[in-house]
Design a protein around this motif. Structure first.
Motif, PDB file in Angstrom:
ATOM      1  N   SER A  83      10.554  -0.743 -39.307  1.00 55.23           N
ATOM      2  CA  SER A  83       9.644  -1.802 -39.742  1.00 55.23           C
ATOM      3  C   SER A  83       8.369  -1.676 -38.925  1.00 55.23           C
ATOM      4  CB  SER A  83      10.262  -3.184 -39.503  1.00 55.23           C
ATOM      5  OG  SER A  83      11.386  -3.376 -40.329  1.00 55.23           O
ATOM      6  N   VAL A  84       7.230  -1.779 -39.601  1.00 53.07           N
ATOM      7  CA  VAL A  84       5.940  -1.738 -38.914  1.00 53.07           C
ATOM      8  C   VAL A  84       5.108  -2.921 -39.386  1.00 53.07           C
ATOM      9  CG1 VAL A  84       5.931   0.760 -38.557  1.00 53.07           C
ATOM     10  CG2 VAL A  84       4.896  -0.174 -40.605  1.00 53.07           C
ATOM     11  N   SER A  85       4.351  -3.477 -38.461  1.00 49.60           N
ATOM     12  CA  SER A  85       3.549  -4.661 -38.795  1.00 49.60           C
ATOM     13  C   SER A  85       2.072  -4.333 -38.993  1.00 49.60           C
ATOM     14  CB  SER A  85       3.708  -5.708 -37.699  1.00 49.60           C
ATOM     15  OG  SER A  85       3.298  -5.177 -36.464  1.00 49.60           O
ATOM     16  N   ALA A  86       1.711  -3.067 -38.827  1.00 55.79           N
ATOM     17  CA  ALA A  86       0.320  -2.640 -38.989  1.00 55.79           C
ATOM     18  C   ALA A  86       0.314  -1.165 -39.388  1.00 55.79           C
ATOM     19  CB  ALA A  86      -0.440  -2.824 -37.679  1.00 55.79           C
ATOM     20  N   PRO A  87      -0.790  -0.673 -39.934  1.00 50.38           N
ATOM     21  CA  PRO A  87      -0.870   0.759 -40.237  1.00 50.38           C
ATOM     22  C   PRO A  87      -0.661   1.577 -38.958  1.00 50.38           C
ATOM     23  CG  PRO A  87      -2.688  -0.413 -41.264  1.00 50.38           C
ATOM     24  CD  PRO A  87      -1.997  -1.389 -40.356  1.00 50.38           C
ATOM     25  N   GLN A  88       0.244   2.536 -39.016  1.00 50.79           N
ATOM     26  CA  GLN A  88       0.526   3.371 -37.858  1.00 50.79           C
ATOM     27  C   GLN A  88       1.362   4.571 -38.253  1.00 50.79           C
ATOM     28  OE1 GLN A  88       3.008   1.404 -34.914  1.00 50.79           O
ATOM     29  NE2 GLN A  88       3.958   0.165 -36.484  1.00 50.79           N
TER      30      GLN A  88
END
Length: 120
Positions: free
Chosen positions: A84-89
């Motif tokens: 899970s990612v909360s920002a572009p990365q």
């Protein structure tokens, strides 16, 4: 101060450029969207491989994406993780795998994508 900011921007851009230029993009195919999904559908993740380093790139925040790498010869799963990612990365992992052909699969509530790549 402007010189420092300019230098930092050049360094970051240079790191991104070398990552993109030296990696092999893994082409994927499959279905990514749900017709009944009532909000903006996030862009699907992309992936690249450099040696044994798999990099998954996220353009949008995304939760509960299962990433799995399977050895095409033996059928053995060499890597599996729910990300899970909360920002572009980007997320990079070192695969514990021998030289050979592999299948990458992304599984999410929005669909699935698969692609094949080789470790040389």
């Amino acid at each position: 101060m402007k010189h420092l900011i300019s230098t930092l921007i050049l360094i970051v851009c240079g790191m991104f450029y070398t990552q993109v230029a030296l990696c092999d993009t893994i082409p994927t195919k499959g279905k990514w969207s749900i017709e009944d999904f009532r909000s903006i559908i996030p862009a699907p993740p992309t992936a690249s491989i450099e040696g044994k380093v798999l990099t998954v790139n996220f353009v949008n925040p995304l939760t509960d994406l299962t990433v799995k790498v399977t050895d095409n010869k033996t059928g053995k799963v060499v890597y599996e993780e729910c990300i899970s990612v909360s920002a572009p990365q980007s997320k990079s992992v070192i695969l514990n795998a021998e030289n050979g052909d592999y299948t990458l699969s992304f599984t999410h509530e929005l669909g699935y994508l698969t692609g094949e790549f080789a470790i040389k």
